[in-house]
Motif scaffolding. Structure first.
Motif, PDB file in Angstrom:
ATOM      1  N   ASP A  20      -8.476   3.713   1.637  1.00  0.00           N
ATOM      2  CA  ASP A  20      -6.501   4.059   2.155  1.00  0.00           C
ATOM      3  C   ASP A  20      -5.763   4.780   1.771  1.00  0.00           C
ATOM      4  OD1 ASP A  20      -8.607   2.597   4.230  1.00  0.00           O
ATOM      5  OD2 ASP A  20      -7.752   0.715   2.841  1.00  0.00           O
ATOM      6  N   ASN A  52      -4.806  -7.228  -1.335  1.00  0.00           N
ATOM      7  CA  ASN A  52      -5.578  -7.747  -0.300  1.00  0.00           C
ATOM      8  C   ASN A  52      -5.632  -6.591   0.195  1.00  0.00           C
ATOM      9  OD1 ASN A  52      -6.340  -7.550   2.216  1.00  0.00           O
ATOM     10  ND2 ASN A  52      -5.720  -9.902   2.402  1.00  0.00           N
ATOM     11  N   LEU A  53      -6.742  -6.164   0.624  1.00  0.00           N
ATOM     12  CA  LEU A  53      -7.083  -4.634   0.448  1.00  0.00           C
ATOM     13  C   LEU A  53      -6.961  -4.903   2.202  1.00  0.00           C
ATOM     14  CD1 LEU A  53     -10.160  -3.430  -0.719  1.00  0.00           C
ATOM     15  CD2 LEU A  53      -8.099  -2.260  -1.530  1.00  0.00           C
ATOM     16  N   ASP A  54      -7.196  -5.268   3.365  1.00  0.00           N
ATOM     17  CA  ASP A  54      -6.629  -4.578   4.337  1.00  0.00           C
ATOM     18  C   ASP A  54      -5.209  -5.395   4.038  1.00  0.00           C
ATOM     19  OD1 ASP A  54      -9.185  -5.420   5.132  1.00  0.00           O
ATOM     20  OD2 ASP A  54      -9.314  -7.874   5.382  1.00  0.00           O
ATOM     21  N   LEU A  55      -4.934  -6.357   4.256  1.00  0.00           N
ATOM     22  CA  LEU A  55      -3.243  -6.110   3.996  1.00  0.00           C
ATOM     23  C   LEU A  55      -2.583  -4.953   4.045  1.00  0.00           C
ATOM     24  CD1 LEU A  55      -1.719  -9.785   3.191  1.00  0.00           C
ATOM     25  CD2 LEU A  55      -2.152  -9.018   5.386  1.00  0.00           C
ATOM     26  N   GLN A  56      -3.018  -4.691   2.942  1.00  0.00           N
ATOM     27  CA  GLN A  56      -2.699  -3.156   2.133  1.00  0.00           C
ATOM     28  C   GLN A  56      -2.776  -1.739   3.076  1.00  0.00           C
ATOM     29  OE1 GLN A  56      -3.051  -1.512  -2.005  1.00  0.00           O
ATOM     30  NE2 GLN A  56      -5.160  -0.659  -0.826  1.00  0.00           N
ATOM     31  N   ARG A  57      -4.139  -1.705   3.996  1.00  0.00           N
ATOM     32  CA  ARG A  57      -3.886  -0.639   4.927  1.00  0.00           C
ATOM     33  C   ARG A  57      -3.421  -0.917   5.757  1.00  0.00           C
ATOM     34  NH1 ARG A  57      -9.731  -0.707   5.412  1.00  0.00           N
ATOM     35  NH2 ARG A  57      -9.543  -2.412   6.024  1.00  0.00           N
ATOM     36  N   GLU A  58      -2.939  -2.669   5.992  1.00  0.00           N
ATOM     37  CA  GLU A  58      -1.805  -2.683   7.545  1.00  0.00           C
ATOM     38  C   GLU A  58      -0.420  -2.225   6.482  1.00  0.00           C
ATOM     39  OE1 GLU A  58       0.623  -5.296   9.794  1.00  0.00           O
ATOM     40  OE2 GLU A  58       0.231  -5.445   8.142  1.00  0.00           O
ATOM     41  N   ARG A  59      -0.685  -2.745   5.616  1.00  0.00           N
ATOM     42  CA  ARG A  59       1.366  -2.158   5.653  1.00  0.00           C
ATOM     43  C   ARG A  59       1.423  -0.969   4.898  1.00  0.00           C
ATOM     44  NH1 ARG A  59       1.194  -7.075   6.139  1.00  0.00           N
ATOM     45  NH2 ARG A  59       1.874  -8.629   5.096  1.00  0.00           N
ATOM     46  N   ALA A  87       1.309  -6.743  -0.428  1.00  0.00           N
ATOM     47  CA  ALA A  87      -0.319  -6.017  -0.174  1.00  0.00           C
ATOM     48  C   ALA A  87      -0.552  -7.692  -0.634  1.00  0.00           C
ATOM     49  CB  ALA A  87      -0.025  -4.886  -0.078  1.00  0.00           C
ATOM     50  N   ARG A 111       4.996  -7.130  12.675  1.00  0.00           N
ATOM     51  CA  ARG A 111       4.669  -6.421  13.068  1.00  0.00           C
ATOM     52  C   ARG A 111       5.402  -5.196  12.460  1.00  0.00           C
ATOM     53  NH1 ARG A 111      -0.191  -3.422  13.731  1.00  0.00           N
ATOM     54  NH2 ARG A 111       0.046  -2.867  11.514  1.00  0.00           N
TER      55      ARG A 111
END
Lengths: 345, 345
Positions: free
Chosen positions: B141, B111-118, B108, A100
């Motif tokens: 997001d 990928n929507l999950d990675l994008q949200r995380e970033r 990202a 992270r």
DNA sequence: ATGAAAGCGCTAACAG
DNA sequence: CTGTTAGCGCTTTCAT
């Protein structure tokens, strides 16, 4: 199109605390999953977070936190748009994201002034560590940054000062191998075209070329050595001049990407692309699609990046072991252009 | 190798103040060149800064400063190692550096999950603005981030929500132009090979292809349309299958980089590279070095990046004007492969 | 299990 | 020209 909304002020833990009817410290505990909070309190806090759209402020937290870590890494390369540099950045980013950790990226353009400026910017943001492709010349600024205690890993070029990790490839050895292979195919007139000698890698590759010649029992010849080439066109001119010289080589070792392309262009234009052997340092896209396909020395750039990231992340965790000088082997990818034999005498 | 030095604690303004015998506020003034300080005081402070190796802490300062700016921009792309993405990043970085703004970069991977995380990571660091290549799918997001007031510019793909700047290229129009040119050279059987339809650009290019056919008065034919290709090999297989079909096309429009390369490979293998016309979307290195040189639609990626950076930096400065949807023209670079005529019937 | 007070390094607002 | 006080949003320490 309508008006772009203005920046609003973000809710803080204070706001959450007020809404949830708890103290700010409790909010902190819930948000950081530190436990020690009643189930209903946790619930109320979570609701408030949702309701207000609260997002933690990492900069504020790292200011006070014991480890003072910003969870941010600095990456300084020559030029982020170079394939080598961007693949390296990507590898570092991928590794960092596992912890992270985010990456602050910058281009120093092999310029000491820009490098100093960027280093200062990274330091001002208190990055936890840096991965740096050092600009040519004195490394005083890097050393000074290092002396502040910032974990730092040098990539592609080694440090000229101590106590600092680095990751490089087998520039010299692989260049030597390329030249030896050309010799083994019968070439006795092998030329070397290289980039700016101020850059460490250029020097190493040139040295490898000379060592390869010596090991094959071949004479060096100044006419077959041309350094400080910059760009495709300059390389093309140099190759053309060499081929027009009194002792034209039968094989070329091009010590850098763009120089290889310049050489290809000339050989193609003269219709000699199946007559003059060519091995380039550094792979490039479509090297296998041209005719003949180009034999290259290929660096494992992702591995270089991963190794650098692993090193700096370990240092950030406090790894106190002696400084490492990692060497990632490059390999010779035989595709055809480097396996051409010289014409019979 | 010796021990790597441990991180030391950095000196603060307090330390400078103590050493220089002034108040901390005076130190602040000197360091920020705010004037209103006696010459000798300035000198003493500067000396202390030197002596202790003090470096300002931008995170601490931005926490308290009125503008709350972190002088940091977030850039989120698909994959930092892609040429398109890295050239874009470089252009943004260059613009940002002029304002002494640094860039936090992330991939990202569409990928929507990675994008949200970033996105969350960037928000936690309170970046002043973001340049985002949106992942395919719902942009909830992004919209939510936007609703927090973060200045944001979408690149390469437009927003599906309002009040947000974007910078894209002429995907549809340029694809149409490519197909029209093929038709004008006499082709009546023109195929389209495209990438994942979930990606907006793929759809646009496909639509442009269909429009081009229609404008040229040509029939569309499902056998000549193949989408959702991923990677060079899949593209090569698709092209091969098409050429082996009952209605082989005489010209190909390949809507993405790797697909173009796959097509080249097949045409080369069959010795048809001078017989089947080819126009690709997106330029690539060495497109002019192969035989025949490849005609492509070229996006002005640096300009896209500069435009995006200018927009987001202006928003950060408070520019309240209506949201902009900038369109950067792509141009058709005629190199040969797209100017081949069909064999006489 | 929860909270109050102090303080991270810096700047804002106001005094003198 | 210079200093004092308060406070940014959060975590620490210690108390309850």
């Amino acid at each position: 199109m309508t008006q772009v909304p203005a920046r609003r002020t973000e809710p803080t833990m204070r706001d959450i605390a007020a809404l949830a009817g708890v103290s700010i410290k409790t909010v902190s505990r819930v948000i950081n999953d530190q436990g020690g909070a009643g189930a209903d309190v946790v619930h109320r806090v979570r609701e408030a977070v949702q309701a207000l759209g609260y997002r933690p402020n990492l900069t504020a937290s790292s200011l006070r936190r014991a480890d003072r870590l910003s969870a941010t890494l600095g990456v300084l390369v020559d030029d982020l748009s170079n394939p080598f540099d961007s693949v390296l950045l990507r590898a570092v980013e991928e590794r960092a994201q596992r912890d992270r950790v985010l990456v602050l990226a910058g281009s120093a353009e092999d310029n000491l002034d820009l490098q100093r400026e960027r280093l200062g910017s990274l330091a001002a943001r208190r990055v936890d560590g840096m991965v740096v492709m050092a600009a040519s010349g004195p490394q005083d600024d890097l050393q000074q940054e290092r002396s502040h205690g910032t974990p730092m890993v040098l990539v592609d070029r080694p440090p000229t000062f101590g106590h600092t990790d680095s990751v490089i490839t087998t520039n010299r050895e692989s260049s030597r191998e390329a030249v030896r292979q050309l010799a083994s195919y019968g070439h006795r007139h092998i030329a070397c075209l290289g980039g700016r000698q101020s850059i460490w890698t250029s020097q190493e590759r040139r040295t490898g070329y000379l060592e390869g010649l010596a090991e094959a029992g071949l004479q060096r010849h100044d006419e077959w050595m041309c350094m400080d080439l910059k760009g495709v066109d300059a390389a093309a001119r140099a190759v053309a001049a060499m081929l027009d010289g009194t002792h034209p080589p039968t094989a070329l070792f091009t010590a850098q990407n763009l120089i290889t392309v310049g050489a290809m262009r000339v050989l193609q234009a003269r219709g000699w692309k199946h007559r003059i052997a060519l091995i380039g340092f550094d792979d490039f896209p479509l090297a296998d699609m041209v005719d003949p396909a180009i034999t290259v020395v290929r660096q494992d750039v992702p591995l270089i990046g991963r190794t650098a990231a692993d090193l700096v992340l370990a240092r950030i965790q406090g790894d106190p072991s002696p400084a490492v000088r990692a060497v990632i082997p490059a390999d010779l990818v035989r595709r055809g252009s480097g396996e051409l034999r010289p014409p019979p005498a």
